[in-house]
Motif scaffolding. Structure first.
Motif, mmCIF file in Angstrom:
data_model
loop_
_atom_site.group_PDB
_atom_site.id
_atom_site.type_symbol
_atom_site.label_atom_id
_atom_site.label_comp_id
_atom_site.label_asym_id
_atom_site.label_seq_id
_atom_site.Cartn_x
_atom_site.Cartn_y
_atom_site.Cartn_z
ATOM 1 N N ILE A 8 0.908 -1.132 0.230
ATOM 2 C CA ILE A 8 -0.042 0.134 0.218
ATOM 3 C C ILE A 8 0.997 1.298 -0.152
ATOM 4 O O ILE A 8 1.943 1.396 0.954
ATOM 5 C CB ILE A 8 -0.888 0.011 1.025
ATOM 6 C CG1 ILE A 8 -1.998 -1.104 1.063
ATOM 7 C CG2 ILE A 8 -1.736 1.305 1.367
ATOM 8 C CD1 ILE A 8 -2.022 -2.135 2.181
ATOM 9 N N ASN A 12 -2.027 5.830 0.833
ATOM 10 C CA ASN A 12 -3.120 4.554 1.282
ATOM 11 C C ASN A 12 -3.825 4.094 0.052
ATOM 12 O O ASN A 12 -5.044 3.724 0.502
ATOM 13 C CB ASN A 12 -4.171 5.133 2.182
ATOM 14 C CG ASN A 12 -3.497 5.157 3.848
ATOM 15 O OD1 ASN A 12 -2.265 4.319 3.981
ATOM 16 N ND2 ASN A 12 -3.820 6.012 4.592
ATOM 17 N N TYR A 13 -3.459 3.816 -1.046
ATOM 18 C CA TYR A 13 -3.874 3.124 -2.026
ATOM 19 C C TYR A 13 -2.989 1.954 -2.511
ATOM 20 O O TYR A 13 -1.880 1.905 -2.243
ATOM 21 C CB TYR A 13 -4.468 4.189 -3.324
ATOM 22 C CG TYR A 13 -3.143 4.743 -4.099
ATOM 23 C CD1 TYR A 13 -2.481 3.998 -4.897
ATOM 24 C CD2 TYR A 13 -2.616 5.887 -3.707
ATOM 25 C CE1 TYR A 13 -1.555 4.563 -5.755
ATOM 26 C CE2 TYR A 13 -1.423 6.460 -4.243
ATOM 27 C CZ TYR A 13 -0.764 5.876 -5.049
ATOM 28 O OH TYR A 13 -0.010 6.126 -5.840
ATOM 29 N N PRO A 14 -3.739 0.978 -2.855
ATOM 30 C CA PRO A 14 -2.923 -0.210 -3.191
ATOM 31 C C PRO A 14 -2.050 -0.281 -4.319
ATOM 32 O O PRO A 14 -2.354 0.295 -5.555
ATOM 33 C CB PRO A 14 -4.097 -1.372 -3.257
ATOM 34 C CG PRO A 14 -5.219 -0.640 -3.733
ATOM 35 C CD PRO A 14 -5.082 0.782 -3.161
ATOM 36 N N ILE A 17 -2.033 -6.039 -4.641
ATOM 37 C CA ILE A 17 -2.789 -6.859 -3.795
ATOM 38 C C ILE A 17 -3.006 -8.351 -4.328
ATOM 39 O O ILE A 17 -3.295 -8.228 -5.629
ATOM 40 C CB ILE A 17 -4.035 -6.132 -3.402
ATOM 41 C CG1 ILE A 17 -4.715 -6.965 -2.255
ATOM 42 C CG2 ILE A 17 -4.751 -5.613 -4.233
ATOM 43 C CD1 ILE A 17 -5.592 -6.227 -1.399
ATOM 44 N N VAL A 32 -7.790 -5.888 4.332
ATOM 45 C CA VAL A 32 -6.390 -5.188 4.210
ATOM 46 C C VAL A 32 -7.054 -3.773 4.365
ATOM 47 O O VAL A 32 -6.426 -2.940 4.970
ATOM 48 C CB VAL A 32 -5.859 -5.540 2.698
ATOM 49 C CG1 VAL A 32 -4.662 -4.519 2.664
ATOM 50 C CG2 VAL A 32 -5.385 -6.774 2.692
ATOM 51 N N HIS A 33 -8.045 -3.279 3.863
ATOM 52 C CA HIS A 33 -8.395 -1.836 3.815
ATOM 53 C C HIS A 33 -8.548 -1.567 5.387
ATOM 54 O O HIS A 33 -8.070 -0.402 5.640
ATOM 55 C CB HIS A 33 -9.805 -1.856 3.057
ATOM 56 C CG HIS A 33 -10.159 -0.344 2.771
ATOM 57 N ND1 HIS A 33 -11.501 -0.067 3.472
ATOM 58 C CD2 HIS A 33 -9.636 0.831 2.312
ATOM 59 C CE1 HIS A 33 -11.415 1.426 3.256
ATOM 60 N NE2 HIS A 33 -10.497 1.900 2.600
ATOM 61 N N LEU A 36 -5.579 -0.795 7.537
ATOM 62 C CA LEU A 36 -5.039 0.335 7.561
ATOM 63 C C LEU A 36 -5.117 1.352 8.626
ATOM 64 O O LEU A 36 -4.424 2.179 8.988
ATOM 65 C CB LEU A 36 -5.240 1.087 6.264
ATOM 66 C CG LEU A 36 -4.944 0.474 4.856
ATOM 67 C CD1 LEU A 36 -5.124 1.257 3.719
ATOM 68 C CD2 LEU A 36 -3.358 0.057 4.957
ATOM 69 N N ASP A 40 -2.395 3.059 10.594
ATOM 70 C CA ASP A 40 -2.256 4.562 10.784
ATOM 71 C C ASP A 40 -1.979 4.705 12.115
ATOM 72 O O ASP A 40 -1.323 5.538 12.541
ATOM 73 C CB ASP A 40 -3.517 5.294 10.139
ATOM 74 C CG ASP A 40 -3.247 5.513 8.728
ATOM 75 O OD1 ASP A 40 -2.409 5.218 8.240
ATOM 76 O OD2 ASP A 40 -4.432 5.965 8.176
ATOM 77 N N PRO A 118 6.950 5.668 -9.956
ATOM 78 C CA PRO A 118 6.565 5.519 -8.582
ATOM 79 C C PRO A 118 5.083 5.931 -8.560
ATOM 80 O O PRO A 118 4.766 7.002 -9.080
ATOM 81 C CB PRO A 118 7.284 6.407 -7.846
ATOM 82 C CG PRO A 118 8.820 6.339 -9.004
ATOM 83 C CD PRO A 118 8.116 6.289 -10.231
ATOM 84 N N GLY A 119 4.310 4.974 -7.882
ATOM 85 C CA GLY A 119 2.898 5.375 -7.680
ATOM 86 C C GLY A 119 2.069 4.651 -8.485
ATOM 87 O O GLY A 119 0.935 4.674 -8.470
ATOM 88 N N ASP A 120 2.620 3.881 -9.589
ATOM 89 C CA ASP A 120 1.830 3.066 -10.425
ATOM 90 C C ASP A 120 1.850 1.592 -9.846
ATOM 91 O O ASP A 120 2.460 1.308 -8.653
ATOM 92 C CB ASP A 120 2.598 2.776 -11.789
ATOM 93 C CG ASP A 120 2.547 3.885 -12.547
ATOM 94 O OD1 ASP A 120 1.694 5.059 -12.155
ATOM 95 O OD2 ASP A 120 3.011 3.840 -13.655
#
Lengths: 139, 976
Positions: A8, A12-14, A17, A32-33, A36, A40, A118-120
Motif C-alpha cells: 500500500i 493509502n492506495y494499493p 494486492i 486489508v483496507h 490500514l 495508521d 513510482p505510484g503505479d
C-alpha cells in the motif's frame, strides 16, 4: 502460508494486492483496507520516536476468526500487509518478520527499475513470483 | 447487597457513597465467586470513577446516546438477572443531572476512586467475567462499548480497538434485524470515534446490508442507501468525477466498485432511476480501467436499460438530505486524445491584404518596432491559433478519439461546445469499432457572427447519457489552442474548367495548396484555350478578382509565354452575385526546345534499339535491355508495317516510354537515360485567383483559389540539324532544317506559309527556307539591364534569345497534324548555334558591288560587249572598330554549269586599269569605295569573283565578314 499480500502506497492506495483464494478477493480487500486504520494508528503512535530507531515491523494488526493480519511499514511510509491463516500456528513472529523483510527487499528491487513509475501498480514479474513463493511455502 | 446500595447511590448522585459501596461489594463478591455480580460491581465502580474523572461525559453525540438508551430497555426484558439492570445507568445521563464534584470529595476520590488506567483494567476484568456467561452477551457488549468510550476520551485508540474487536465477537443470538443494524451502526460510530474511518465504513456498510437482508420482509432500501452514502468517505470515494481527473486512479478499486454497485442497486430499488443512472455512469467513468470486459458489457447493458426509462442528464441531482451529486460526463467514452481546430481548406482560407496589415501595425504604435509590444502580443497569442474562420462557412474541429470498450461504441449527437461567438454546431453520430485505435472524428459547425470563438469542449450521448465534456477537465489531452478568430463573411468561388481534372498532384514543394488540378496533353508548339468558369457559390457578392500565375521550375527551357490571359473581360462582369457564373479564358502555349540532341541523332543512325545513349557502366543497362526488346511485341498503332525497320523500332520504343511514364520503374529508368527523357515533358503551373467581396472585403480579407495546371508536352517535330547555305544574294541565305516527325501521325510542316512539307511518322526530311539576313546590331539592347547587373554571359544569352525570337518570328514555322486537326508552331530558337547565327547575321562589313552604278546582288547585270563596265566596290563599316586597309582582286570566270570553272579569260575580258582595288582603312560607320572598270570582249555570262589578298586580311575578323557576293554579268551583243 500467507493468504493475501498487499503493498500500500504512502497515500493509502494499493500498489499491489494478491490473495490466494481468488474467488473471495473482495473479502481480503476489505480486510486489508480496514487494517490500514490500525496501521495508521500505530504509525502515529510511533511518530514521536526517532526515525532510525523505529521498528519497521508493526506486528499483529488484528486477528479475526480465521486470519491474522500483520503489518510492516517502510521508512517511506509504504505499507506491507500480510494476511495469514490463523490456523497455522507453526508460524512464529520471527518468520513473519523475515517474510516481510524479503518482501521489502523485493519491493526495493521493483523501485530500482528505471522504467517503473513510482505510484503505479506493481506489475513486476519478479515481485509476483516472490509473492507466489511466499504464499505456497507451507500450504 | 452492597452493590445494589452502590447502584442506588449512584442513581441518587452520591458519588462518594457509591464508590465506597462498590468497593465493598467487589470485595464481598470476589470471595463468593459470583462472577456476574462481580462484573456488575466492577462496572459500577468504573462508571462512578468515570463520572468523577470526566464530568463532561463520554458520549460524543446526544442523538446516538438516545438511540442507545432506547434500545436497551427493550433488551432489558431478556435479562436474566435484575442486578444487571444497573448497567443501564449512563454516566452521561448523570452528568446532565447536574452533579458536579465538590471540593470536599477530593479526599474521598483519592481514597476510593480508580485511576484512569485502573478503570480500563477493571473494565477488562468485568468483561472477562461477563464473558463467562453466554446469556450476558448484551451486558458484555454494553461494557465494551462503555470502555471504548472511555478509551476514546483517553485517546488510546489501540486499546479501544481491541475492546471493539472483542465486542464484534460477542455472540448475540436473539437479536432482531433492527437491533443488528443498530449494533453495527453503533460499532461503526465507535470506530469513527477512535479515528478508524475505514473500520467504521466497513461496519456501516454491513449495517446497510443488514437493512436489506433477504430475511427482512420489508427491506429498507432508503435507509440502506443512506447508510451506504455515509460510508463513501471511509473508502475515500467522492461522487464528484472531477476528483478522478487528476492522473491515474488511486484507491481501492475493487472495494469502491463493489460499493458503487451497491449504491446503484439500492438507488434502483429506492425507485429513483435518475439516481441509479448517475451512479452507474459514475461507476463506468471512474472505474473503467478496473472493469473486466464482461463487467463493462454488463454495466453498459444495465445503463442502457435504465436510460431507456430515464435519460442521463447534465443536471445536478440533489438528495433530500442535502447531498449534491454532480453530473458525470463520459470523458472516457470515447477517450479523446487530441483536439485540433482545422483551418479552412486552402481555397477558402481568408488572407489579409498586406497594405491593410501594415496600417494596422502603424496605428497601434508610433514605433516601427517595440520589444514590449511584441512581447505582449506573444503572450496574448499563446492559446490563439493563427488562422481565421469565416462567418457563415463550415468550420471543422478534428478530434482523435478511441474506444476503450470491448464492443462497438455508438456515440450520438456529438457536437461542439463553444463560447464567444454564436455557433451553430452540427452534431454527428459515430460508431467506433471495439478497442479501436486512434480514430479521427471531425465535428463541424458554422459560426454565425464574428468575433473570437473558443472551443470549450464537446457534448455526446453515449448509452443514453448526455454528457458535456470540457476540454479543461480532460486528462492527457493534446490541444494546439482552442481559440480562433472569426472574420466576416466572404464569397466563395468555385472553378470549373474545360479541361479534364487530373489525378496528378503537383510537386509538394510548391508550397501552395492546390484546390483543383487539370491536365492537358499538348504537342510541342501547340496552343490551347483553357476556359475557366468562375461560379460564386457563397452568399456574398464577388467584387474583386486578381489572377496571377506561377510556373513551377522545370529544367526545360520554355520559349514564349506559357500562359496568357485577359482579365478585363471577366472583371467587366463583376460584381458577381451569388449563384452567377463568369468565364475566364487562359491561353496555354507550350513551346519547348525543338532542337534535338546528338543522342537522338545517334539513335537515328543506330539501326535498331539504341542503348548507345547509356553510360557504359550503367547498372540499368541490363535491366533496360530486355524491357526495350519486349516492346515491339505489341506494336503501337502508329507504326505502319511498311515503315523502314529502324524507324519502326524507334517509334515503338518511344511509344513504350510515353505509355509507361507513370510507373515508378520508368521514372527510375528515365533518370538513368537522359536521352530518352526528351520524349515527354511535363509543365506545371499554378493559377492563383485572389478574390474578395462582401463584408470580408471591407475588413481587408481575401481568399485565394489555386488551379493547378498540368501539361504534358509530347514532342511534335524536331529539328535534328540546322545549317545555312549562302544564297545568291549577300543579303539573304538559305536555312536548312532537318525536320524529324516524332509523332505517330502524318504531319505537315510549313514555313512562312508557303511551302508545305509532308512528313510521315518518324520521318526526317530536310527543308530549306530562304531568309533575309538579319541585322542584329540594330536591336536596341535593353538599357536598364545592360550596365548594372548583367554579367557578360547573361548579356550574351539575352542577346541570343532576342535574336532567336527575331528569327523565329521571321521564319514562322508551323506544323499541322491533319488526322488530329491539331496545329502548332515550331521554334528554332533553341537550336541556333553560334555558327548558324553568324551566317544568318549581316556582316558588320557590308560589301556592295555596283555594276554600272546598279547594286548587283542576285540577278545578272547586263552590259554590252565593247563598252567598259564600271565596277564599284563599296564597303560600309558597321562594326565598332576600324577595319582595313584591304586589297581586292577581281577574278572573272565563266561557269560552264558542269562544275568546270573557266578562269582563263584573258582574251575575253580586259580590265580598264588595275584588276586589284585598294581600300583604305574604314572608320566605324564610315564608308569607302573604289572604282574600276571592265571591258567584255565577247558575249556570254561572266562571273566576277572578288578575292582578298591574303596578306592584307585581318586575321582576327571572322571570315563571314568578308563574304562578297559574286557578280554575275551578262555581256550582250552590242547594238548597232
Amino acid at each position: 502460508m500467507a493468504v493475501c499480500v498487499a503493498v500500500i502506497a504512502k497515500e493509502n492506495y494499493p500498489l499491489y494486492i494478491r490473495s490466494v483464494p481468488t474467488e473471495n478477493e473482495l473479502k481480503f480487500h476489505y480486510m486489508v483496507h480496514t487494517s490500514l486504520d490500525v496501521v495508521d494508528e500505530k504509525i502515529s503512535a510511533m511518530g514521536k520516536a526517532l526515525v532510525d530507531q523505529r521498528e519497521l515491523y508493526l506486528g499483529l494488526l488484528y486477528p479475526t476468526e480465521d486470519y491474522k493480519v500483520y503489518g510492516y511499514v517502510t521508512n517511506s511510509r509504504v505499507k506491507f500487509v500480510m494476511v495469514v491463516d490463523s490456523s497455522n500456528t507453526a508460524l512464529r513472529d520471527n518468520e513473519i518478520r523475515s517474510m516481510f523483510r524479503k518482501l521489502h527487499s523485493s519491493y526495493t528491487d521493483v523501485m530500482c527499475n528505471p522504467f517503473y513509475n513510482p505510484g503505479d501498480r506493481i506489475q513486476s514479474r519478479a515481485f509476483d513470483s516472490m509473492v507466489t513463493s511466499m504464499m505456497i511455502q507451507v500450504c | 447487597m452492597r452493590k445494589h446500595v452502590g447502584d442506588l447511590c449512584l442513581q441518587a448522585g452520591m458519588l462518594q457513597d457509591s464508590l465506597v459501596h462498590y468497593h465493598m461489594s467487589v470485595e464481598l463478591l470476589r470471595s463468593v465467586n459470583d462472577f456476574l455480580w462481580l462484573g456488575a460491581a466492577l462496572e459500577g465502580l468504573c462508571s462512578a470513577s468515570v463520572i468523577y474523572h470526566y464530568p463532561a461525559g463520554t458520549g460524543g453525540k446526544t442523538g446516538a446516546r438516545r438511540c442507545q438508551g432506547s434500545s436497551l430497555p427493550a433488551e432489558a426484558a431478556n435479562r436474566h438477572r435484575p442486578g444487571a439492570q444497573e448497567v443501564l445507568i449512563d454516566p452521561g445521563a448523570l452528568t446532565t443531572n447536574g452533579i458536579n464534584p465538590d471540593t470536599s470529595a477530593e479526599i474521598g476520590r483519592a481514597k476510593n476512586c480508580l485511576s484512569p488506567e485502573d478503570i480500563i483494567d477493571k473494565y477488562k476484568e468485568a468483561i472477562s467475567y461477563y464473558s463467562k456467561y453466554k446469556n450476558a452477551g448484551v451486558i458484555e457488549l454494553e461494557a465494551c462499548v462503555k470502555a471504548v468510550r472511555v478509551l476514546a476520551i483517553q485517546k488510546r485508540s489501540m486499546e479501544a480497538s481491541e475492546f471493539l474487536q472483542n465486542a464484534v465477537y460477542i455472540n448475540l443470538r436473539q437479536l432482531s434485524e433492527e437491533e443488528k443494524i443498530q449494533r453495527y451502526s453503533i460499532l461503526s460510530e465507535l470506530y469513527e470515534l477512535i479515528g478508524f474511518h475505514r473500520k467504521s465504513a466497513f461496519f456501516k456498510r454491513v449495517a446497510a446490508m443488514q437493512c436489506v437482508a433477504p430475511s427482512i420482509s420489508e427491506p429498507g432500501w432508503r435507509a440502506c442507501y443512506k447508510l451506504l452514502l455515509e460510508t463513501l468517505p471511509g473508502y475515500s470515494l467522492s461522487l464528484d468525477p472531477k476528483d478522478f481527473n487528476k492522473g491515474t486512479h488511486r484507491g481501492w478499486a475493487a472495494v469502491q466498485m463493489r460499493l458503487l454497485h451497491e449504491l446503484v442497486y439500492a438507488s434502483r430499488r429506492m425507485g429513483n432511476p435518475a439516481l441509479s443512472v448517475r451512479h452507474l455512469s459514475f461507476l463506468l467513468q471512474t472505474m473503467l480501467d478496473f472493469l473486466s470486459d464482461q463487467e463493462k458489457k454488463d454495466v453498459t447493458q444495465s445503463l442502457e436499460n435504465y436510460t431507456s426509462k430515464c435519460p442521463g442528464t447534465m443536471e445536478l441531482i440533489t438528495l433530500p438530505d442535502g447531498l449534491v451529486l454532480p453530473p458525470v460526463p463520459f470523458t472516457k467514452l470515447p477517450i479523446v486524445r487530441r483536439v485540433k481546430l482545422l483551418n479552412l481548406p486552402a481555397s477558402l482560407r481568408p488572407q489579409k491584404m498586406k497594405s491593410l496589415l501594415n496600417q494596422n501595425v502603424s496605428t497601434k504604435s508610433p514605433f516601427i518596432y517595440s520589444p514590449i509590444i511584441a512581447h505582449n502580443r506573444g503572450e496574448e497569442r499563446n492559446k490563439k491559433i493563427d488562422f481565421q474562420w469565416v462567418q457563415g462557412d463550415v468550420c471543422e474541429v478534428q478530434l482523435m478519439v478511441y474506444n476503450p470498450m470491448p464492443f462497438e461504441l455508438r456515440v450520438e449527437n456529438m457536437g461542439l461546445l463553444t463560447s464567444g461567438v454564436e455557433f451553430e454546431s452540427l452534431p454527428a453520430a459515430l460508431s467506433l469499432p471495439a478497442e479501436s485505435g486512434l480514430y479521427p472524428v471531425t465535428l463541424v459547425g458554422v459560426p454565425q457572427t464574428t468575433g473570437t470563438i473558443t472551443v470549450n469542449g464537446y457534448h455526446t450521448t453515449v448509452f443514453g447519457v448526455f454528457s458535456d465534456c470540457l476540454l479543461d477537465n480532460l486528462p492527457g489531452i493534446k490541444t494546439s489552442g482552442s481559440t480562433v478568430e472569426v472574420i466576416p463573411a466572404l464569397p466563395r468561388l468555385q472553378i470549373s474548367t474545360s479541361l479534364p481534372r487530373s489525378a496528378h498532384s503537383l510537386q509538394p514543394s510548391s508550397g501552395d495548396e492546390i484546390s483543383t488540378n487539370v491536365s492537358v496533353q499538348l504537342y510541342n508548339g501547340e496552343t490551347q484555350q483553357l476556359v475557366i468558369k468562375l461560379e460564386n457559390i457563397g452568399m456574398e457578392p464577388l467584387e474583386k478578382l486578381e489572377v496571377t500565375s506561377k510556373i513551377l521550375t522545370t529544367k526545360e527551357k520554355l520559349y514564349g509565354d506559357f500562359l496568357s490571359w485577359k482579365l478585363e473581360e471577366t472583371v467587366a462582369q463583376f460584381p458577381l452575385q451569388p449563384g452567377k457564373v463568369a468565364t475566364f479564358i487562359v491561353n496555354i502555349k507550350v513551346k519547348l526546345d525543338f532542337s534535338c540532341q546528338e543522342n537522338l541523332l545517334q539513335d537515328l543512325s543506330d539501326d535498331g534499339i539504341s542503348v548507345s545513349g547509356f553510360p557504359l557502366c550503367s547498372p540499368f543497362r541490363q535491366v533496360v535491355r530486355p524491357r526495350a526488346e519486349s516492346k515491339p511485341v505489341n506494336p503501337p498503332e502508329g507504326s505502319k508495317p511498311g515503315d523502314p525497320s529502324h524507324v519502326k523500332n524507334k517509334a515503338s520504343l518511344r511509344h513504350g516510354d510515353v505509355s509507361e511514364m507513370g510507373t515508378p520503374a520508368c521514372v527510375l529508368r528515365a533518370s538513368a537515360q537522359p536521352p530518352l527523357r526528351k520524349t515527354l515533358h511535363t509543365l506545371e503551373a499554378i493559377l492563383n485567383f485572389k478574390y474578395s467581396g462582401g463584408p470580408g472585403h471591407v475588413e481587408g480579407y481575401y481568399r485565394n483559389l489555386s488551379l493547378g495546371l498540368h501539361v504534358e508536352v509530347e514532342p511534335s517535330v524536331f529539328f535534328t540539324r540546322v545549317s545555312t547555305l549562302p544564297a545568291t544574294s549577300t543579303r539573304q541565305c538559305h536555312l536548312l532544317l532537318d525536320v524529324f516527325n516524332s509523332t505517330e501521325h502524318e504531319l505537315t510542316v510549313s514555313a512562312r506559309s508557303n511551302e508545305e512539307l509532308v512528313l510521315h511518322a518518324g520521318e526526317c526530311q530536310r527543308m530549306a527556307i530562304q531568309v533575309d539576313k538579319f541585322n542584329f546590331e540594330s536591336f536596341p539592347a535593353s538599357p536598364g539591364e545592360k550596365g548594372q547587373f548583367a554579367s557578360s554571359e547573361q548579356l550574351e544569352e539575352e542577346r541570343q534569345e532576342a535574336r532567336g525570337l527575331e528569327i523565329n518570328s521571321k521564319l514562322d514555322v508551323r506544323w499541322r497534324i491533319p488526322s488530329l486537326k491539331r496545329t502548332g508552331e515550331a521554334s528554332v530558337e533553341g537550336l541556333l548555334n553560334q555558327l548558324v547565327l553568324e551566317h544568318l547575321q549581316l556582316a558588320p562589313l557590308q560589301w556592295d558591288v555596283l555594276v554600272d552604278g546598279q547594286p548587283c546582288d542576285c540577278e545578272a547585270a547586263a552590259c554590252r560587249v565593247g563598252d567598259p563596265v564600271r565596277l564599284e566596290v563599296r564597303l560600309t563599316n558597321r562594326s565598332p572598330r576600324s577595319v582595313g586597309p584591304f586589297a581586292l582582286t577581281v577574278v572573272p570566270f565563266q561557269d560552264h554549269q558542269n562544275g568546270v570553272h573557266n578562269y582563263d579569260l584573258h582574251n575575253a575580258v580586259s580590265f580598264v586599269g588595275s584588276s586589284t582595288f585598294y581600300l583604305d582603312a574604314v572608320q566605324p560607320l564610315g564608308q569607302s569605295a573604289c572604282l574600276g572598270a571592265l571591258l567584255f570582249l565577247y558575249t556570254g555570262d561572266f562571273f566576277l569573283h572578288i578575292r582578298f589578298h591574303e596578306d592584307s586580311r585581318s586575321k582576327e575578323l571572322p571570315p563571314s565578314w568578308f563574304c562578297l557576293p559574286s557578280v554575275h554579268v551578262r555581256a550582250l551583243e552590242a547594238q548597232a
